[in-house]
Design a protein around this motif. Structure first.
Motif, short mmCIF file in Angstrom:
data_model
loop_
_atom_site.label_atom_id
_atom_site.label_comp_id
_atom_site.label_asym_id
_atom_site.label_seq_id
_atom_site.Cartn_x
_atom_site.Cartn_y
_atom_site.Cartn_z
N GLU A 350 0.83 -1.21 0.00
CA GLU A 350 0.00 0.00 0.00
C GLU A 350 0.87 1.26 0.00
OE1 GLU A 350 -4.00 -1.47 2.45
OE2 GLU A 350 -2.39 -0.40 3.49
N ARG A 351 1.94 1.20 0.75
CA ARG A 351 2.79 2.37 0.94
C ARG A 351 3.67 2.65 -0.27
NH1 ARG A 351 4.63 0.54 5.38
NH2 ARG A 351 6.60 -0.32 4.60
N GLU A 352 4.18 1.59 -0.93
CA GLU A 352 5.22 1.76 -1.93
C GLU A 352 4.85 1.32 -3.34
OE1 GLU A 352 8.94 0.01 -0.62
OE2 GLU A 352 8.45 0.41 1.48
N PHE A 353 3.85 0.44 -3.50
CA PHE A 353 3.66 -0.22 -4.79
C PHE A 353 2.23 -0.17 -5.32
CE2 PHE A 353 7.41 -2.27 -2.92
CZ PHE A 353 8.33 -2.14 -3.95
N ASP A 354 1.45 0.80 -4.90
CA ASP A 354 0.09 0.95 -5.40
C ASP A 354 0.12 1.20 -6.91
OD1 ASP A 354 -2.52 1.74 -6.02
OD2 ASP A 354 -2.75 2.92 -4.18
N GLU A 355 -0.67 0.42 -7.67
CA GLU A 355 -0.69 0.54 -9.13
C GLU A 355 -1.07 1.95 -9.58
OE1 GLU A 355 -2.44 -2.17 -12.76
OE2 GLU A 355 -3.87 -1.44 -11.26
N SER A 356 -1.85 2.67 -8.78
CA SER A 356 -2.28 4.01 -9.18
C SER A 356 -1.08 4.95 -9.33
CB SER A 356 -3.26 4.58 -8.16
OG SER A 356 -2.65 4.76 -6.89
N ILE A 357 0.00 4.70 -8.59
CA ILE A 357 1.22 5.50 -8.73
C ILE A 357 1.78 5.33 -10.13
CG2 ILE A 357 3.58 5.86 -7.88
CD1 ILE A 357 2.63 4.66 -5.18
N VAL A 358 1.81 4.09 -10.59
CA VAL A 358 2.34 3.76 -11.92
C VAL A 358 1.49 4.40 -13.01
CG1 VAL A 358 2.89 1.88 -13.53
CG2 VAL A 358 3.29 1.59 -11.07
N ILE A 359 0.18 4.21 -12.90
CA ILE A 359 -0.73 4.72 -13.94
C ILE A 359 -0.65 6.25 -14.02
CG2 ILE A 359 -3.16 4.96 -14.58
CD1 ILE A 359 -3.57 2.11 -13.48
N ASN A 360 -0.60 6.90 -12.89
CA ASN A 360 -0.52 8.37 -12.89
C ASN A 360 0.77 8.87 -13.53
OD1 ASN A 360 -3.03 8.77 -11.71
ND2 ASN A 360 -2.23 8.71 -9.63
N LYS A 361 1.87 8.14 -13.33
CA LYS A 361 3.13 8.53 -13.98
C LYS A 361 3.02 8.39 -15.49
CE LYS A 361 6.71 8.56 -10.58
NZ LYS A 361 8.17 8.76 -10.54
N TYR A 362 2.34 7.35 -15.95
CA TYR A 362 2.15 7.17 -17.39
C TYR A 362 1.26 8.27 -17.97
CZ TYR A 362 4.74 3.00 -18.50
OH TYR A 362 5.76 2.13 -18.76
N LEU A 363 0.18 8.57 -17.27
CA LEU A 363 -0.71 9.62 -17.76
C LEU A 363 0.02 10.96 -17.83
CD1 LEU A 363 -4.04 8.77 -15.86
CD2 LEU A 363 -3.50 8.33 -18.27
N SER A 364 0.85 11.25 -16.84
CA SER A 364 1.62 12.51 -16.85
C SER A 364 2.59 12.54 -18.01
CB SER A 364 2.36 12.67 -15.52
OG SER A 364 1.46 12.83 -14.45
N ALA A 365 3.28 11.40 -18.26
CA ALA A 365 4.24 11.34 -19.36
C ALA A 365 3.55 11.54 -20.70
CB ALA A 365 4.97 10.00 -19.34
N VAL A 366 2.39 10.91 -20.88
CA VAL A 366 1.65 11.05 -22.15
C VAL A 366 1.21 12.49 -22.35
CG1 VAL A 366 -0.48 10.41 -23.32
CG2 VAL A 366 0.93 8.64 -22.27
N LYS A 367 0.64 13.10 -21.30
CA LYS A 367 0.19 14.49 -21.41
C LYS A 367 1.34 15.42 -21.78
CE LYS A 367 -3.69 13.99 -18.22
NZ LYS A 367 -4.20 14.26 -16.84
N GLU A 368 2.49 15.17 -21.19
CA GLU A 368 3.66 16.00 -21.48
C GLU A 368 4.10 15.88 -22.93
OE1 GLU A 368 8.34 15.89 -20.14
OE2 GLU A 368 6.83 15.39 -18.65
N LEU A 369 4.01 14.67 -23.48
CA LEU A 369 4.52 14.42 -24.83
C LEU A 369 3.54 14.81 -25.93
CD1 LEU A 369 6.36 11.02 -24.22
CD2 LEU A 369 7.39 13.27 -24.59
N VAL A 370 2.24 14.75 -25.66
CA VAL A 370 1.27 15.11 -26.71
C VAL A 370 0.97 16.60 -26.69
CG1 VAL A 370 0.21 12.83 -26.74
CG2 VAL A 370 -0.79 14.63 -25.31
#
Length: 370
Positions: A350-370
């Motif tokens: 819960e503290r370190e490996f929540d999938e939502s952390i990963v997904i949010n990083k991907y969404l941020s990267a996509v928004k930055e690139l498009v």
């Protein structure tokens, strides 16, 4: 509307490991194209709302002709579809998908989910693969690493520029799907190993430790295996070898499953004695989320999931004796002690490996690139 491609060497991987990423991209209003070899999961990707395109990838092979076909396959797909950003997963996709995208002005986000055998031997194929990684990654716009050691290795070998790299907590665990599931207190200690059945994953050490512990504890211990068997890999366990172990009553082989949570729920401890260069193993994250103690190696990617003595134990890589010692610690615990150790696993995930952390990083990267 921007078009995002997501690629892997199997449709199975995209569906089982990146389903929620695809859903999140769709909910943000992006069109999603899933690119992978066609298999029984390709239709499931389309049911999620993605458009599916087949590509030939010889995932475990080293034939340069086949790899050239993969490169030109990606090139054809990028030339025929107005893709804005591609998210690549798995090694050949990271290499050939990146090179093809660069030819067509497509932005690239790669995920280095462990480096497998590329950095544990000096075969000519590994040297070539390292060169291809180094050459191709100069064209990536973002490279995510699942552990700091892989990131440092790339930076030290000038295979990536630091400003283009970032860390992810593995591929994360879906905390709503993988929930606390205490095992039954019935006097039997059950262990499970989930992975592709490769000797590099420590399967041989697990079986040898199981053989010894079965002799000592008899039917009060069980050892289970779940994952793809007889795969295209020089380290693969064959069907005949697996059957011999099953016939000897050392292990139970469960095949493969889309509902791994049902198998994890039944056991007392998750095991992965891998000496493969892992990213962060998904099986350990998901079992930790379900409140299971973990026994794994003090190895790249694996050690991130365990605080030794708190939510599990670390053993020495390639050491059956060390693995057996740590498994015996689990066996000798009271049932309640194992459950408490498992709760520490859940808290860590819960503290370190929540999938939502990963997904949010991907969404941020996509928004930055498009």
């Amino acid at each position: 509307m921007s078009i995002i491609a997501i690629t892997s060497n199997t449709s199975w991987y995209l569906y089982n490991f990146r389903k929620n990423t695809i859903r999140s991209l769709l909910s943000e209003g992006y069109q999603v194209i899933a690119i992978a070899p066609q298999d029984e999961y390709s239709k499931k990707l389309e049911e999620l709302g993605a458009r599916f395109i087949h590509i030939d990838i010889d995932q475990g092979g080293t034939n340069p002709v086949n790899d050239l076909k993969t490169l030109f396959g990606f090139k054809r797909i990028f030339s025929q579809n107005n893709i804005d950003v591609v998210l690549n997963f798995t090694p050949k996709n990271n290499i050939y998908g990146t090179l093809a995208a660069a030819m067509h002005g497509v932005k690239v986000v790669n995920n280095v989910a462990g480096l497998g055998v590329l950095f544990i031997n000096e075969r000519i194929t590994s040297k070539i693969a390292r060169f291809l990684y180094k050459f191709s990654q100069r064209y990536a716009d973002k490279i995510f690493f699942q552990n700091e050691e892989d990131r440092t290795l790339f930076l030290d070998n000038h295979m990536a520029r630091k400003e283009k790299t970032d860390r992810l907590p593995g591929s994360g665990a879906d905390l709503s799907r993988f929930t606390l599931s205490p095992s039954a207190d019935d006097g039997v200690t059950r262990f499970l190993l989930i992975a592709r059945m490769l000797y590099d994953k420590g399967i041989g050490h697990y079986v040898e430790a199981a053989r010894s512990l079965k002799q000592k504890y008899g039917d009060s211990v069980e050892f289970r295996l779940l994952g793809f068997l007889d795969v295209s890999n020089p380290s693969a366990v064959s069907k005949a070898e697996m059957q011999a172990w099953v016939d000897e009553w050392i292990v139970s082989y469960l095949g493969v499953s889309d509902k791994v949570e049902e198998e994890i729920a039944q056991v007392d401890c998750m095991v992965l004695p891998s000496f493969y260069r892992e990213g962060v193993p998904k099986s350990l994250l998901e079992s930790g989320a379900m409140g299971k103690p973990i026994v794994t190696t003090d190895n790249v990617g694996c050690r991130e999931t365990v605080d030794h003595g708190i939510n599990g134990f670390l053993c020495e890589p390639r050491s059956t004796a060390s693995l057996e010692q740590m498994l015996e610690k689990i066996i000798q615990m009271l049932h309640g002690e194992r459950l408490n150790m498992g709760i520490r696993s859940r808290e860590k995930i819960e503290r370190e490996f929540d999938e939502s952390i990963v997904i949010n990083k991907y969404l941020s990267a996509v928004k930055e690139l498009v």
